[in-house]
Design a protein around this motif. Structure first.
Motif, PDB file in Angstrom:
ATOM      1  N   LYS A 268       0.831  -1.206   0.000  1.00  0.00           N
ATOM      2  CA  LYS A 268       0.000   0.000   0.000  1.00  0.00           C
ATOM      3  C   LYS A 268       0.866   1.257   0.000  1.00  0.00           C
ATOM      4  O   LYS A 268       0.534   2.257  -0.642  1.00  0.00           O
ATOM      5  N   LYS A 269       1.982   1.199   0.736  1.00  0.00           N
ATOM      6  CA  LYS A 269       2.887   2.349   0.788  1.00  0.00           C
ATOM      7  C   LYS A 269       3.483   2.625  -0.585  1.00  0.00           C
ATOM      8  O   LYS A 269       3.585   3.785  -1.019  1.00  0.00           O
ATOM      9  N   PHE A 273      -0.978   4.697  -1.052  1.00  0.00           N
ATOM     10  CA  PHE A 273      -2.245   4.653  -0.333  1.00  0.00           C
ATOM     11  C   PHE A 273      -2.248   5.575   0.888  1.00  0.00           C
ATOM     12  O   PHE A 273      -3.185   6.339   1.109  1.00  0.00           O
ATOM     13  N   PHE A 274      -1.165   5.538   1.681  1.00  0.00           N
ATOM     14  CA  PHE A 274      -1.124   6.324   2.919  1.00  0.00           C
ATOM     15  C   PHE A 274      -0.995   7.813   2.615  1.00  0.00           C
ATOM     16  O   PHE A 274      -1.555   8.647   3.330  1.00  0.00           O
ATOM     17  N   HIS A 275      -0.301   8.147   1.536  1.00  0.00           N
ATOM     18  CA  HIS A 275      -0.183   9.556   1.136  1.00  0.00           C
ATOM     19  C   HIS A 275      -1.548  10.108   0.753  1.00  0.00           C
ATOM     20  O   HIS A 275      -1.901  11.241   1.116  1.00  0.00           O
ATOM     21  N   GLU A 276      -2.347   9.303   0.059  1.00  0.00           N
ATOM     22  CA  GLU A 276      -3.690   9.736  -0.338  1.00  0.00           C
ATOM     23  C   GLU A 276      -4.569   9.956   0.891  1.00  0.00           C
ATOM     24  O   GLU A 276      -5.352  10.896   0.955  1.00  0.00           O
ATOM     25  N   GLN A 277      -4.445   9.036   1.873  1.00  0.00           N
ATOM     26  CA  GLN A 277      -5.259   9.162   3.094  1.00  0.00           C
ATOM     27  C   GLN A 277      -4.903  10.432   3.861  1.00  0.00           C
ATOM     28  O   GLN A 277      -5.793  11.117   4.378  1.00  0.00           O
ATOM     29  N   MET A 278      -3.607  10.761   3.922  1.00  0.00           N
ATOM     30  CA  MET A 278      -3.184  11.971   4.621  1.00  0.00           C
ATOM     31  C   MET A 278      -3.649  13.212   3.871  1.00  0.00           C
ATOM     32  O   MET A 278      -4.011  14.228   4.471  1.00  0.00           O
ATOM     33  N   SER A 279      -3.645  13.154   2.539  1.00  0.00           N
ATOM     34  CA  SER A 279      -4.086  14.301   1.738  1.00  0.00           C
ATOM     35  C   SER A 279      -5.562  14.585   1.960  1.00  0.00           C
ATOM     36  O   SER A 279      -5.995  15.746   1.987  1.00  0.00           O
ATOM     37  N   LYS A 280      -6.358  13.530   2.138  1.00  0.00           N
ATOM     38  CA  LYS A 280      -7.794  13.702   2.375  1.00  0.00           C
ATOM     39  C   LYS A 280      -8.064  14.385   3.708  1.00  0.00           C
ATOM     40  O   LYS A 280      -9.036  15.132   3.865  1.00  0.00           O
ATOM     41  N   LYS A 281      -7.166  14.135   4.669  1.00  0.00           N
ATOM     42  CA  LYS A 281      -7.344  14.749   5.992  1.00  0.00           C
ATOM     43  C   LYS A 281      -6.950  16.225   5.963  1.00  0.00           C
ATOM     44  O   LYS A 281      -7.404  17.023   6.752  1.00  0.00           O
TER      45      LYS A 281
END
Length: 281
Positions: A268-269, A273-281
């Protein structure tokens, strides 16, 4: 041989050979298997502890691992972290508030090939196992864990001797001679006076030197165990049946390997995936 006898992994023979040498499982009815997956040591414990059951008494085995593990008859499975207080509390709850007679741990990191790094990580894993053991093991109980024998291992022996008056380093014949792997056998658990187990702090971060300048290191006995006339784990043998008259037939593993959780996280990294999740926040 492991396939023919129904063991989930070859490591089952390592625990059996250690038990043959030290007789650790005699009279044991409550056991904890840390870092248990895929479950070969839990299989050995299940077989031995059932033989120890007295009338009206039921043997209990609690197996703990971060990974999921295929069910085993008579084994209670916990998917949890051995560095958490909640995991220790769960183990004790399955023993109705009592403590285990023995704690075993065959856990090891994914080795990198950098021996100093591998030895350090394995030592930290062993200390984590020792820490939770101080929460769940009864006085007089035993602790068995995998250890990588490196140049700084004597300091780790010193830490173990604080809790166990009898500490021995053993090398089962089923463990390859070319491997630095061995098993530390700690007997007669005797915690220091007024010692209170605590998951919040590292266990006994000892300095290599005492205040008077003397070395704070311990040498423990080393024992090679297992049948010397048996199979050599460093050798390759022809695929023949016990009689030698029948053609060998392939036997599938008892349990196929389970993908480690961190592998999916790394995938996922790589895909962001984690970059996208942080961008949404």
């Amino acid at each position: 041989m492991a396939k023919e006898q129904g063991w989930r992994a070859r490591s089952a023979f390592k625990l059996m050979q250690v038990d043959e040498e030290f007789n650790l499982l005699e009279g044991v009815t409550k056991a904890v298997d840390l870092c248990a997956a895929p479950g070969s040591w839990s299989q050995v414990l299940s077989k031995k502890l059932v033989e120890n059951q007295q009338e009206g008494e039921q043997a209990k085995i609690v197996a703990v691992d971060l990974q999921a593990m295929a069910p085993l008859p008579g084994v209670i499975q916990l998917q949890g972290d051995i560095t958490k207080q909640s995991t220790a509390d769960q183990i004790i709850s399955h023993f109705s508030g009592e403590r285990a007679d023995i704690v075993v741990c065959d856990g090891a990191p994914d080795v990198t090939g950098l021996h100093d790094m591998d030895e350090y990580i394995q030592a930290q894993l062993l200390l984590a196992a020792l820490n939770i053991t101080t929460h769940v093991l009864r006085p007089g109980g035993s602790f068995v864990a995998k250890i990588f024998r490196g140049k700084d291992i004597t300091l780790l022996y010193t830490q173990l001797k604080v809790f166990f008056p009898k500490v021995t380093c053993s090398k089962p014949r089923s463990s390859r001679n070319s491997s630095i792997e061995a098993f530390i056998v700690c007997q007669d658990y005797t915690p220091p006076k007024d010692y209170v187990p605590n998951m919040g702090t590292p266990i006994l971060d000892l300095a290599p030197m005492n205040a008077d300048g003397t070395s704070n290191r311990t040498i423990v006995p080393f024992i090679a165990c297992g049948d010397l006339s048996g199979f050599d784990s460093d050798m390759t043998y022809p695929l023949e049946t016990s009689t030698g008259s029948e053609e060998y037939k392939f036997i599938a593993p008892v349990q196929m390997p389970i993908t480690a959780p961190y592998l999916s996280a790394m995938e996922k990294k790589r895909k962001g995936f984690f970059h996208e999740q942080m961008s949404k926040k």
